[in-house]
Design a protein around this motif. Structure first.
Motif, PDB file in Angstrom:
ATOM      1  N   GLY A  85      34.741  39.078  42.889  1.00 30.58           N
ATOM      2  CA  GLY A  85      35.525  38.027  42.246  1.00 30.58           C
ATOM      3  C   GLY A  85      36.349  38.555  41.079  1.00 30.58           C
ATOM      4  O   GLY A  85      37.520  38.209  40.929  1.00 30.58           O
ATOM      5  N   TRP A  86      35.730  39.407  40.267  1.00 32.20           N
ATOM      6  CA  TRP A  86      36.452  39.946  39.114  1.00 32.20           C
ATOM      7  C   TRP A  86      37.480  40.996  39.516  1.00 32.20           C
ATOM      8  O   TRP A  86      38.474  41.185  38.815  1.00 32.20           O
ATOM      9  CB  TRP A  86      35.472  40.468  38.066  1.00 32.20           C
ATOM     10  CG  TRP A  86      34.999  39.330  37.214  1.00 32.20           C
ATOM     11  CD1 TRP A  86      33.950  38.489  37.451  1.00 32.20           C
ATOM     12  CD2 TRP A  86      35.616  38.863  36.030  1.00 32.20           C
ATOM     13  NE1 TRP A  86      33.874  37.540  36.481  1.00 32.20           N
ATOM     14  CE2 TRP A  86      34.886  37.742  35.587  1.00 32.20           C
ATOM     15  CE3 TRP A  86      36.715  39.270  35.285  1.00 32.20           C
ATOM     16  CZ2 TRP A  86      35.217  37.029  34.440  1.00 32.20           C
ATOM     17  CZ3 TRP A  86      37.042  38.570  34.130  1.00 32.20           C
ATOM     18  CH2 TRP A  86      36.297  37.461  33.729  1.00 32.20           C
ATOM     19  N   HIS A  87      37.274  41.680  40.611  1.00 27.72           N
ATOM     20  CA  HIS A  87      38.308  42.598  41.103  1.00 27.72           C
ATOM     21  C   HIS A  87      39.591  41.815  41.376  1.00 27.72           C
ATOM     22  O   HIS A  87      40.699  42.304  41.100  1.00 27.72           O
ATOM     23  CB  HIS A  87      37.872  43.317  42.379  1.00 27.72           C
ATOM     24  CG  HIS A  87      36.862  44.386  42.150  1.00 27.72           C
ATOM     25  ND1 HIS A  87      36.190  44.973  43.191  1.00 27.72           N
ATOM     26  CD2 HIS A  87      36.400  44.982  41.028  1.00 27.72           C
ATOM     27  CE1 HIS A  87      35.361  45.896  42.712  1.00 27.72           C
ATOM     28  NE2 HIS A  87      35.465  45.907  41.396  1.00 27.72           N
ATOM     29  N   GLU A  88      39.451  40.610  41.908  1.00 32.65           N
ATOM     30  CA  GLU A  88      40.622  39.785  42.233  1.00 32.65           C
ATOM     31  C   GLU A  88      41.386  39.331  40.997  1.00 32.65           C
ATOM     32  O   GLU A  88      42.569  39.021  41.084  1.00 32.65           O
ATOM     33  CB  GLU A  88      40.195  38.558  43.042  1.00 32.65           C
ATOM     34  CG  GLU A  88      39.713  38.895  44.435  1.00 32.65           C
ATOM     35  CD  GLU A  88      39.257  37.663  45.204  1.00 32.65           C
ATOM     36  OE1 GLU A  88      39.440  36.527  44.719  1.00 32.65           O
ATOM     37  OE2 GLU A  88      38.709  37.858  46.310  1.00 32.65           O
ATOM     38  N   ILE A  89      40.721  39.291  39.851  1.00 36.14           N
ATOM     39  CA  ILE A  89      41.400  38.783  38.650  1.00 36.14           C
ATOM     40  C   ILE A  89      41.539  39.824  37.542  1.00 36.14           C
ATOM     41  O   ILE A  89      41.682  39.484  36.372  1.00 36.14           O
ATOM     42  CB  ILE A  89      40.727  37.499  38.107  1.00 36.14           C
ATOM     43  CG1 ILE A  89      39.244  37.723  37.825  1.00 36.14           C
ATOM     44  CG2 ILE A  89      40.923  36.356  39.078  1.00 36.14           C
ATOM     45  CD1 ILE A  89      38.556  36.531  37.165  1.00 36.14           C
ATOM     46  N   GLY A  90      41.483  41.110  37.920  1.00 37.48           N
ATOM     47  CA  GLY A  90      41.867  42.129  36.957  1.00 37.48           C
ATOM     48  C   GLY A  90      40.859  43.194  36.588  1.00 37.48           C
ATOM     49  O   GLY A  90      41.230  44.160  35.915  1.00 37.48           O
ATOM     50  N   MET A  91      39.596  43.045  36.968  1.00 31.25           N
ATOM     51  CA  MET A  91      38.655  44.128  36.667  1.00 31.25           C
ATOM     52  C   MET A  91      38.990  45.301  37.592  1.00 31.25           C
ATOM     53  O   MET A  91      39.208  45.104  38.787  1.00 31.25           O
ATOM     54  CB  MET A  91      37.211  43.669  36.896  1.00 31.25           C
ATOM     55  CG  MET A  91      36.175  44.713  36.469  1.00 31.25           C
ATOM     56  SD  MET A  91      34.468  44.115  36.510  1.00 31.25           S
ATOM     57  CE  MET A  91      34.118  44.193  38.274  1.00 31.25           C
TER      58      MET A  91
END
Length: 159
Positions: A85-91
């Motif tokens: 999920g965080w890969h999708e929003i910038g991690m």
């Protein structure tokens, strides 16, 4: 063992650590294409996932320590969900989130280092979602937990 010490110091016995199975860790590794470091695997399999109290944050803040508080360990299922999920929003894609601080910033392993020659221990990285920065906070899971265990509880004005 450092995670056992962490449980004794920063949790409440009424809320014991959540158990983790090897099968669940294996499934998370397979879904993410990584192998967790042995020091992390063994600690969470032996001890479970602690639920730290606000006392750790309070001690870090009051003592003005250069440490990030630890608010929540992720279960294997949450590791996959939070990471993807965080890969999708910038991690950054190389990070695998295993825990968070009280503000939702992530403590991670670097997937580029997982499963390499030194599979026993790998560094813990901190992803600050407000600034988009990634900094190494400890050379291993045990070193990270030991640093948090070295924090002395805060008991009011100690001047």
């Amino acid at each position: 063992m450092s995670l056992s010490r962490f449980v004794e110091k920063w949790t409440i016995p009424k809320y014991p650590p959540d158990s983790v199975s090897g099968e669940d860790l294996d499934a998370a590794e397979q879904q993410l294409g990584v192998c967790f470091p042995e020091d992390y695997r063994q600690a969470v399999l032996d001890v479970g996932l602690p639920r730290p109290t606000i006392a750790l944050l309070h001690a870090i803040v009051e003592r003005e320590l250069d440490l990030h508080d630890l608010g929540n360990f992720y279960s294997p299922k949450e590791i996959v969900e939070e990471t993807l999920g965080w890969h999708e929003i910038g991690m950054p894609d190389r990070l695998v989130a295993i825990a968070s601080d009280g503000s939702g910033n992530k403590f991670c392993f670097n997937a580029d280092q997982l499963g390499g020659d030194n599979a026993d221990m790998q560094a813990i990285w901190f992803f600050d979602h407000d600034f988009g920065t990634v900094d190494e906070v400890a050379p291993s899971f045990h070193a990270w937990i030991d640093a948090l265990c070295d924090v002395e509880p805060w008991h009011g004005d100690q001047s």
